[in-house]
Design a protein around this motif. Structure first.
Motif, short mmCIF file in Angstrom:
data_model
loop_
_atom_site.label_atom_id
_atom_site.label_comp_id
_atom_site.label_asym_id
_atom_site.label_seq_id
_atom_site.Cartn_x
_atom_site.Cartn_y
_atom_site.Cartn_z
N GLY A 190 0.79 -1.22 0.00
CA GLY A 190 0.00 0.00 0.00
C GLY A 190 0.83 1.27 0.00
O GLY A 190 0.28 2.37 0.06
N ARG A 247 -6.85 4.58 -3.34
CA ARG A 247 -7.26 3.68 -2.27
C ARG A 247 -7.13 4.33 -0.90
O ARG A 247 -8.02 4.22 -0.05
CB ARG A 247 -6.44 2.38 -2.30
CG ARG A 247 -6.79 1.44 -3.44
CD ARG A 247 -6.27 0.04 -3.18
NE ARG A 247 -4.82 0.01 -3.01
CZ ARG A 247 -3.96 -0.15 -4.00
NH1 ARG A 247 -4.39 -0.28 -5.26
NH2 ARG A 247 -2.65 -0.18 -3.78
N LYS A 252 -9.83 6.90 -0.30
CA LYS A 252 -11.09 6.25 0.06
C LYS A 252 -11.09 5.86 1.53
O LYS A 252 -12.09 6.04 2.23
CB LYS A 252 -11.31 5.03 -0.82
CG LYS A 252 -12.64 4.33 -0.59
CD LYS A 252 -12.82 3.16 -1.54
CE LYS A 252 -14.17 2.46 -1.31
NZ LYS A 252 -14.34 1.30 -2.23
N ASP A 253 -9.97 5.32 2.01
CA ASP A 253 -9.87 4.93 3.42
C ASP A 253 -9.99 6.14 4.34
O ASP A 253 -10.66 6.08 5.38
CB ASP A 253 -8.53 4.23 3.67
CG ASP A 253 -8.48 2.84 3.08
OD1 ASP A 253 -9.55 2.28 2.77
OD2 ASP A 253 -7.36 2.31 2.91
#
Length: 382
Positions: A169, A209, A212-213
């Motif tokens: 990530g 990503r 979004k988190d």
């Protein structure tokens, strides 16, 4: 400095808030070295302020106090000598829509045909590093042209949190947790030890990503609250010893944690983030590590004297310090003395005892043995 009548100061020692992981608002989940959890400022904000009050942090770091205050309907204000801190907190006080972030990233051309910084290949695959150079160049040009908007600022903030880390990530090969960047030489040793080479990462996908988190807990009501109180003029890069920009008697509550005594090298930790933001590291714009208790105490006395000047007559100041040097030095004693010398009255000492969390254990630190075992807070008033 010596505390006057310390036995008369009320002490509370218990678990004042829970130590569970990731229970705070998702917007709080950004890495920064030696930061406290949002439950700490929330504890004082709920007890000593009301909606519309100004809540201030002179050592704002990643902005935990400011964001907690803002989400609670208070007016956030803060400063930090580290120029990265503004870039970390302002985008989260004024968050864009997820769709706007995705659309901006889709339009960006991250093709880079110019020279790359080859020493960074220790952290990044050549394709990833090329994307990183292109994104950095885009953001720096927008900033110089004064066209960097809230979406750009958000993308920059998220990229800062993804530069290095220990999973797919992040943009980098496996390295230390993302709250600090090791040196190039240290990373070379890690790569050899783990027999690893940087793999290609898709920067746009990773930023999408993570965005979004971060935004998953942000309700429509949260957005209304943040929009109503958003005041970027109350966030500054400057020393905590000079609060001349703040009106006397205007702060209702201060919740802060000063730099630990010789424990954290903020300059070394943030060298890669500074490169990405085009910030030059020098002694005037970066935090200073105090290696001696006397120097640290003098610094705190100067800060607390300024806070006393700008605090509302009915306001409160909560200064959090941890345990340093394996608990041999309790910094609350020095804070007490500094506050009294600055003209403040200590009303209580609160010690929040807790078990170690996952983050501490990943450093090989065992529960109740080393590191910060507690939050130790001195509460002052005029």
């Amino acid at each position: 400095m010596q505390t006057l009548f310390p036995h008369l100061i009320h002490r509370t020692e218990k678990e004042l808030w829970t130590a569970k992981q990731r229970q705070s608002h998702s917007l709080q989940e950004v890495p920064y070295r030696a930061c406290f959890k949002a439950e700490l400022p929330q504890y004082f904000i709920e007890r000593y302020s009301k909606k519309g009050n100004v809540v201030f942090d002179p050592f704002m770091g990643r902005g935990t106090t400011l964001l907690t205050a803002a989400l609670s309907g208070r007016v956030p204000a803060g400063c930090d000598i580290n120029p990265l801190c503004e870039r970390m907190i302002l985008p989260r006080l004024n968050p864009p829509d997820q769709d706007a972030v995705r659309e901006r990233l889709e339009r960006l051309d991250l093709t880079w045909k110019k020279k790359i910084r080859e020493d960074l290949l220790t952290f990044y695959h050549p394709e990833t590093l090329s994307q990183l150079h292109a994104l950095r160049d885009y953001l720096l040009k927008r900033e110089k042209a004064e066209t960097l908007d809230s979406v750009d600022a958000w993308i920059r903030m998220v990229a800062l949190t993804r530069l290095t880390g220990h999973s797919s990530g992040f943009f980098s090969v496996y390295t230390l947790p993302p709250n600090q960047a090791v040196s190039v030489e240290s990373q070379k040793k890690i790569n050899v030890r783990l027999k690893q080479k940087p793999e290609a990462r898709n920067i746009k996908a990773i930023i999408t990503r993570k965005s979004k988190d971060l935004l998953k807990d942000l309700s429509s009501q949260d957005r209304k609250v943040l929009k109503k109180i958003y005041t970027p003029e109350l966030v500054h890069t400057r020393k905590a010893q000079d609060l001349s920009w703040i009106e006397e008697g205007s702060l209702n509550l201060v919740v802060s944690s000063p730099p630990f005594l010789d424990e954290v090298d903020y300059v070394a930790d943030n060298w890669l983030r500074c490169w990405f933001c085009g910030i030059e590291l020098d002694t005037d714009t970066n935090p200073h590590i105090h290696g001696k208790l006397a120097g640290w105490g003098d610094m705190m006395q100067d800060v607390l004297r300024e806070l006393a000047r700008v605090l509302h007559p009915k306001g409160k100041i909560a200064i959090e310090v941890g345990e340093v040097r394996k608990g041999k030095i309790l910094l609350e004693d020095t804070v007490l003395s500094a506050g009294q010398a600055a003209g403040l009255s200590p009303s209580e000492i609160l010690i929040n005892r807790q078990n170690f969390t996952k983050t501490s254990n990943c450093w090989g630190v065992k529960n109740q043995k080393q590191g910060t075992n507690s939050n130790r807070i001195v509460l002052f008033e005029i």
